[in-house]
Design an enzyme around this catalytic site. Sequence first.
Site, PDB file in Angstrom:
ATOM      1  N   GLU A  58      12.682  -1.696  -8.690  1.00  0.00           N
ATOM      2  CA  GLU A  58      12.592  -2.458  -7.433  1.00  0.00           C
ATOM      3  C   GLU A  58      13.189  -3.863  -7.578  1.00  0.00           C
ATOM      4  OE1 GLU A  58      10.173  -0.556  -8.595  1.00  0.00           O
ATOM      5  OE2 GLU A  58       9.707   0.853  -6.984  1.00  0.00           O
ATOM      6  N   HIS A 125      -0.735   3.129  -2.328  1.00  0.00           N
ATOM      7  CA  HIS A 125       0.204   3.669  -1.330  1.00  0.00           C
ATOM      8  C   HIS A 125      -0.277   3.344   0.077  1.00  0.00           C
ATOM      9  CE1 HIS A 125       1.111   6.033  -4.929  1.00  0.00           C
ATOM     10  NE2 HIS A 125       2.275   6.342  -4.392  1.00  0.00           N
TER      11      HIS A 125
END
Lengths: 321, 349
Positions: A58, A125
């Site tokens: 990322e 999540h």
Amino acid sequence: MAITYLDAIREAQARALEEDESVYIYGQDVAGFGGAFKATKGLAERFPGRVIDAPISEDAIVGSAIGAAIEGMRPIVEMQFADFSSIAFNQIVNQAATHFWRTGVSCPITIRLPSGGTEGSGPFHSQSLESIYAHYPGLIVMTPATVEDAYGMMLEAIRIDDPVIFCEHKLLYYHLKADALPKTILPVGKARIARAGRHATVVACSAMVHEALRAARELAEEGWEIEVVDLRSVKPIDTDTILASVARTGRLLAVGEGFPWGGMTSEIVSRVAAEGFHLLDAPPQRLNSKDTPIPYHPNLWRAHRPTWQSISAAARNLIRL
Amino acid sequence: MSHPTSNVAPLSADSPASQRERFVSAFGWMLLARTFEDKIAALYRAGKIVGGVYLGRGQEAFSAALGMQLNQAQGDIFSGLIRDQAGRMAFGELLIDSARTYLGSVEGPMRGRDGNIHRGRPRQGMPAMISHLGAMVSVVNGMLIAKRFRGERDVVGGATIGDGGTSTGAFHEGLNQAAIEKLPLVIAVADNQFAYSTPTSQQYACADLADRAIGYGIRGYSIDGTDLETCLETFSEAIARARSGEGPQLVVGKLLRLAGHGEHDDARYIPADMREKPYGADCVPMAQHRILEENWMSEDEIEEQVRITQDRVEEAVAKAQSEPDPNPFRESWHALATKHLAEGTIAMD
């Protein structure tokens, strides 16, 4: 033909790719696979070489998008889940957000964050990070709550010369539908009155707008008219529309899916207290998720986040104050 | 006599004359960087510079050899960090911009909003570093990706880092990304024995950082970072390979930081005997010695160059000092390019 919130995000990206050759998409599994949520489905075939699979990196994903933006590209980054943007936090807040101010060279990147809780998603999540990113100077934070805004604001996010954190709610992806894509939308930075009312104002964004609207319908049966303000963008925040609503109702409840310490709801209460104290008939209230990590089991998760039931209860209390 | 000017074309050393010219030109950049940094350190000690001053003392050969052999006019990129005064100027940063950024002049690229080594002109192939190590590698990758999208071939990006920076996740992510995308990236790792006070034994456990190249599937070079000729030869090859499509090149130069981490640091933790090791040599007098030995310049010519260099530095610093400081009442105080979306904007002018 019904268009979902997810379709709108995909179609906006397709249109941007079509209209501007400096746009490209970079993220994990976004190319042939079409993204974890299928937000880029079919785009790699339609736009060869411009939808690129990234390694699980990322930091480097966002870092390279910044580099490309400095050189005049308009990258769209898909984070697989908003939660994983913590790995790219440094690049977002220290590199992208500071770049224009430090160097005078703009950094037009769009970072899509599939955000918010869904059943069974658990601590890693499910996060809502709009408050974290709104805290940093140099970022724009969008939180569309409708199909129309998902489309129109996505296009705006790509056109804007600054880094945009685009918080798209996973709970809205498949269930929220519209008949057609919009021709125009409200300008970015303007909030929307999602439902008019006169007894109390509920300010929310993203999926919480829909929980607030359901709470408002519930309270309408009891004779209370709740005004629901959809912020649309958390930064900039449309203080004027919030204050105008509080002027009509005299009561404020700020609702956010994020954690309770600080953040968007605190900002709303703080601004209304500072600039609209004389408009208030009762102490302004906040409702957030609980101050724990986001739980896995649906029983715990439903109790952790604000819902139409907890918003209804908070609004009833507010009206009685 | 060679005299450093901006945008020198890279020189190949395929003839004795060009070898001489390349070496003497690089020495000029090293001398300019050393002279400028000595001046900046003196200003810091005199309280004329706020924040920190971080010197590239001992790393000038390694830094200049990369910066000088990249070609700014052709679209190359040089991303320098805190010890790359030599490389930055050899690539194309103007001496006056260096001085302006230390002194906070509004005429400088950072206009007092950022300072010292945090400077750049990104649109001229010089991204402005942030302090977080490793973060610039992927930024250079992105600049190269943009150039590839536009069909600009034959460009190379140079990025520098130290042994400490190689321990970051960002460095790994960036290098791996460059390898996957086969980007024309040359990474220069100045293995200068200390990250602030931490010795390399607490930084990495491999025999040589260049060995990591194997793991990334790229070419690695391990060289004596104090020897200018070696640095010039190696970066010449690495740049040529990157330019011809062979993908990232990892060049590790062993040397010693001949200063503290910053000028606030007396570096007493560096053992005295390290200076006696081969990697503890000072590249500037070494290069000068070679020039005299080869008879490429006379003692008088070198003395003249030292004098001219000192004059240039004094002139640049004096000019930067005479320029206006930033004025908080004229500052826009918004961080967005999209001005109408900036919060809390107060129009001051």
